[in-house]
Design a protein around this motif. Structure first.
Motif, PDB file in Angstrom:
ATOM      1  N   ILE A   1       4.001   2.445   2.909  1.00  0.00           N
ATOM      2  CA  ILE A   1       5.028   1.950   2.228  1.00  0.00           C
ATOM      3  C   ILE A   1       4.804   1.143   1.093  1.00  0.00           C
ATOM      4  CG2 ILE A   1       7.395   1.428   2.782  1.00  0.00           C
ATOM      5  CD1 ILE A   1       6.839   1.733   5.806  1.00  0.00           C
ATOM      6  N   LEU A   2       3.979   1.500   0.098  1.00  0.00           N
ATOM      7  CA  LEU A   2       3.368   0.567  -0.937  1.00  0.00           C
ATOM      8  C   LEU A   2       4.421   0.776  -2.223  1.00  0.00           C
ATOM      9  CD1 LEU A   2      -0.256   1.040  -0.468  1.00  0.00           C
ATOM     10  CD2 LEU A   2       1.279  -0.791   0.413  1.00  0.00           C
ATOM     11  N   THR A   3       5.333   1.658  -2.012  1.00  0.00           N
ATOM     12  CA  THR A   3       6.075   2.073  -3.460  1.00  0.00           C
ATOM     13  C   THR A   3       7.068   1.218  -3.935  1.00  0.00           C
ATOM     14  OG1 THR A   3       7.564   3.518  -1.881  1.00  0.00           O
ATOM     15  CG2 THR A   3       5.742   4.609  -3.094  1.00  0.00           C
ATOM     16  N   LYS A   4       7.584   0.414  -2.682  1.00  0.00           N
ATOM     17  CA  LYS A   4       8.495  -0.672  -2.905  1.00  0.00           C
ATOM     18  C   LYS A   4       7.906  -1.918  -3.457  1.00  0.00           C
ATOM     19  CE  LYS A   4      10.243  -0.204   1.214  1.00  0.00           C
ATOM     20  NZ  LYS A   4      10.958  -0.500   2.424  1.00  0.00           N
ATOM     21  N   MET A   5       6.636  -2.095  -3.459  1.00  0.00           N
ATOM     22  CA  MET A   5       5.960  -3.325  -3.639  1.00  0.00           C
ATOM     23  C   MET A   5       5.409  -3.314  -4.983  1.00  0.00           C
ATOM     24  SD  MET A   5       2.573  -4.865  -1.384  1.00  0.00           S
ATOM     25  CE  MET A   5       3.341  -4.518   0.316  1.00  0.00           C
ATOM     26  N   SER A   6       5.649  -4.556  -5.594  1.00  0.00           N
ATOM     27  CA  SER A   6       5.113  -4.825  -6.897  1.00  0.00           C
ATOM     28  C   SER A   6       3.624  -4.291  -7.235  1.00  0.00           C
ATOM     29  CB  SER A   6       5.821  -6.079  -7.579  1.00  0.00           C
ATOM     30  OG  SER A   6       4.998  -6.996  -7.053  1.00  0.00           O
ATOM     31  N   SER A   7       3.386  -4.168  -8.403  1.00  0.00           N
ATOM     32  CA  SER A   7       2.016  -4.025  -8.690  1.00  0.00           C
ATOM     33  C   SER A   7       1.216  -5.370  -8.618  1.00  0.00           C
ATOM     34  CB  SER A   7       1.819  -3.483 -10.169  1.00  0.00           C
ATOM     35  OG  SER A   7       2.497  -2.371 -10.018  1.00  0.00           O
ATOM     36  N   LYS A   8       1.990  -6.333  -8.887  1.00  0.00           N
ATOM     37  CA  LYS A   8       1.274  -7.627  -8.869  1.00  0.00           C
ATOM     38  C   LYS A   8       1.069  -8.047  -7.436  1.00  0.00           C
ATOM     39  CE  LYS A   8       2.093 -12.779  -9.428  1.00  0.00           C
ATOM     40  NZ  LYS A   8       3.176 -13.702  -9.990  1.00  0.00           N
ATOM     41  N   ARG A   9       1.874  -7.766  -6.357  1.00  0.00           N
ATOM     42  CA  ARG A   9       1.814  -7.994  -5.046  1.00  0.00           C
ATOM     43  C   ARG A   9       0.550  -7.119  -4.442  1.00  0.00           C
ATOM     44  NH1 ARG A   9       0.942 -11.368  -1.270  1.00  0.00           N
ATOM     45  NH2 ARG A   9       1.478 -10.878   0.599  1.00  0.00           N
ATOM     46  N   LYS A  10       0.669  -5.738  -4.738  1.00  0.00           N
ATOM     47  CA  LYS A  10      -0.799  -5.023  -4.445  1.00  0.00           C
ATOM     48  C   LYS A  10      -1.988  -5.515  -4.915  1.00  0.00           C
ATOM     49  CE  LYS A  10       1.791  -1.203  -5.496  1.00  0.00           C
ATOM     50  NZ  LYS A  10       2.244   0.231  -5.769  1.00  0.00           N
ATOM     51  N   ARG A  11      -2.076  -6.040  -6.293  1.00  0.00           N
ATOM     52  CA  ARG A  11      -3.229  -6.424  -6.735  1.00  0.00           C
ATOM     53  C   ARG A  11      -3.538  -7.720  -6.012  1.00  0.00           C
ATOM     54  NH1 ARG A  11      -1.352  -6.194 -11.552  1.00  0.00           N
ATOM     55  NH2 ARG A  11      -0.785  -8.170 -11.728  1.00  0.00           N
ATOM     56  N   GLN A  12      -2.646  -8.613  -5.855  1.00  0.00           N
ATOM     57  CA  GLN A  12      -3.010  -9.589  -5.117  1.00  0.00           C
ATOM     58  C   GLN A  12      -3.560  -9.523  -3.622  1.00  0.00           C
ATOM     59  OE1 GLN A  12       0.750 -12.013  -5.222  1.00  0.00           O
ATOM     60  NE2 GLN A  12      -0.074 -13.122  -7.034  1.00  0.00           N
ATOM     61  N   LEU A  13      -3.109  -8.521  -2.919  1.00  0.00           N
ATOM     62  CA  LEU A  13      -3.581  -7.871  -1.690  1.00  0.00           C
ATOM     63  C   LEU A  13      -5.013  -7.462  -1.518  1.00  0.00           C
ATOM     64  CD1 LEU A  13      -0.430  -6.478  -0.183  1.00  0.00           C
ATOM     65  CD2 LEU A  13      -1.598  -8.701   0.381  1.00  0.00           C
ATOM     66  N   ARG A  14      -5.312  -7.177  -2.750  1.00  0.00           N
ATOM     67  CA  ARG A  14      -6.911  -6.471  -2.824  1.00  0.00           C
ATOM     68  C   ARG A  14      -8.001  -7.775  -2.501  1.00  0.00           C
ATOM     69  NH1 ARG A  14      -6.798  -4.395  -8.750  1.00  0.00           N
ATOM     70  NH2 ARG A  14      -4.888  -2.983  -8.314  1.00  0.00           N
ATOM     71  N   VAL A  15      -7.574  -8.919  -2.924  1.00  0.00           N
ATOM     72  CA  VAL A  15      -8.586  -9.833  -2.787  1.00  0.00           C
ATOM     73  C   VAL A  15      -8.702 -10.071  -1.177  1.00  0.00           C
ATOM     74  CG1 VAL A  15      -9.258 -12.200  -3.502  1.00  0.00           C
ATOM     75  CG2 VAL A  15      -7.992 -10.656  -5.047  1.00  0.00           C
ATOM     76  N   SER A  16      -9.850 -10.430  -0.754  1.00  0.00           N
ATOM     77  CA  SER A  16     -10.289 -10.943   0.817  1.00  0.00           C
ATOM     78  C   SER A  16      -9.949 -12.045   0.823  1.00  0.00           C
ATOM     79  CB  SER A  16     -11.605 -10.352   1.176  1.00  0.00           C
ATOM     80  OG  SER A  16     -12.514 -10.873   0.490  1.00  0.00           O
TER      81      SER A  16
END
Length: 65
Positions: A32-47
């Motif tokens: 369910i990543l479609t509703k999430m902003s690109s900025k938020r998804k990018r921040q979640l990449r960092v461990s």
């Protein structure tokens, strides 16, 4: 004395960095990543890095980390 057993759930979630800190992957990045902003998804990449207060508990669960 017998070997200590590793908590298998914790062993899959945590790993040790080169400097000895305990790292983990951030939550909420499975589906369910479609509703999430690109900025938020990018921040979640960092461990993430485990806080000092939780470190002792994780080291007990995963003694051979």
């Amino acid at each position: 004395m017998p070997k200590m057993k590793t908590h298998r759930g914790a062993a899959k979630r945590f790993r040790k960095s080169g400097s000895g800190k305990i790292r983990f992957q951030k939550q909420n990045k499975r589906h369910i990543l479609t509703k999430m902003s690109s900025k938020r998804k990018r921040q979640l990449r960092v461990s993430g890095e485990l806080k000092k207060a939780d470190r002792k508990r994780v080291e007990q669960m995963v003694p051979y980390l």
